[in-house]
Design a protein around this motif. Structure first.
Motif, mmCIF file in Angstrom:
data_model
loop_
_atom_site.group_PDB
_atom_site.id
_atom_site.type_symbol
_atom_site.label_atom_id
_atom_site.label_comp_id
_atom_site.label_asym_id
_atom_site.label_seq_id
_atom_site.Cartn_x
_atom_site.Cartn_y
_atom_site.Cartn_z
ATOM 1 N N GLU A 1 -15.168 -35.884 54.721
ATOM 2 C CA GLU A 1 -16.493 -36.160 54.114
ATOM 3 C C GLU A 1 -16.098 -37.773 53.299
ATOM 4 O OE1 GLU A 1 -18.942 -33.588 51.928
ATOM 5 O OE2 GLU A 1 -18.060 -31.935 52.867
ATOM 6 N N PRO A 2 -17.140 -38.553 53.711
ATOM 7 C CA PRO A 2 -18.402 -38.603 54.123
ATOM 8 C C PRO A 2 -18.135 -38.802 55.659
ATOM 9 C CG PRO A 2 -18.187 -40.752 53.327
ATOM 10 C CD PRO A 2 -17.105 -39.960 52.865
ATOM 11 N N GLY B 1 -22.487 -31.444 54.180
ATOM 12 C CA GLY B 1 -21.518 -32.452 53.340
ATOM 13 C C GLY B 1 -22.341 -33.552 53.536
#
Length: 245
Positions: A24-25, A55
């Motif tokens: 993530e991201p 997420g």
């Protein structure tokens, strides 16, 4: 959002995290066809994608995609407005723009080093993406965003040890399960003849037959004549009795 869809996405994301170092991201590259499908189906990409992937997500596109949408005119004006809200990733076609599908395909070259997700409705682009290992593919089906199963290239790369990370035991089981699903989806359906079930006797045929009532015996002509004579005599006797009284 259905729990089964989230479980399916979580299992696939786990594979990409452990095997291809996705973090993530998540960076999702979108083309014009995906934006147009989202507009048509009234899908809020910024709201639904983070929930589906569970997420943080970075939505992005390229200059080539924006140029392509601009050249297509009013029909894709809404899709262009949506794509303009995303981050623009630099590509190698800044001076000489190419088609959106060719640009997104080039962004995943050299084993997808930037860990892009590709979101598209273009079937040709999707088929080319599936020939690469470690490139998640997303599309829209029936008003729903779907994360496609890992391609055969991705599963084969994990099994052959081409990925750089150590895979936990529970993740290996997920990979085997995904492989089995792919093999089942490719296997032709068996169409055999239906076996005839052994049926018992007809229950109606087992019922006892009802005895028909016996017909009254037929009377002969002579007996009928005698009965008529008796009736006449009784009537005559009755009339004589009335006269005598």
């Amino acid at each position: 959002m259905k729990i089964t869809r989230q479980k399916h996405a979580k299992k696939i994301l786990t594979l990409y995290r452990y095997s291809f170092r996705f973090r993530e991201p998540y960076q999702v590259l979108l083309d014009g066809t995906f934006c147009q499908a989202a507009l048509k189906n009234k899908i809020q990409i910024k709201e639904q994608l983070p929930k589906y992937l569970m997420g943080e997500v970075q939505l992005c596109t390229t200059n080539c995609v924006l140029k392509e949408l601009e050249s297509l005119g009013k029909e894709l004006y809404g899709a262009k407005l949506i794509a303009q809200r995303f981050q623009v990733r630099s590509c190698s076609h800044f001076k000489n723009p190419v088609g959106g599908s060719a640009c997104l395909l080039s962004m995943t070259a050299d084993n997808n080093p930037h860990h892009y997700f590709i979101a598209t409705q273009d079937q040709e682009l999707a088929a080319k993406i599936k020939k690469k290992a470690g490139v998640p593919l997303m599309f829209i089906i029936q008003n729903t965003i779907v994360l496609d199963k890992p391609s055969q290239k991705s599963v084969a790369a994990v099994q052959s040890g081409q990925t750089s990370q150590i895979i936990p035991e529970h993740q290996k089981q997920n990979i085997e399960h995904l492989k089995d699903e792919q093999e089942l989806s490719k296997a032709p359906e068996r169409r055999g003849k239906k076996r005839k079930r052994v049926s018992g006797p007809n229950p109606l045929s087992c019922l006892k037959k009802k005895n028909k009532p016996a017909a009254p015996p037929a009377t002969s002509a002579s007996e009928q004549a005698k009965r008529k004579r008796r009736r006449k005599r009784s009537k005559a006797a009755g009339t004589e009795a009335l006269k005598a009284s």
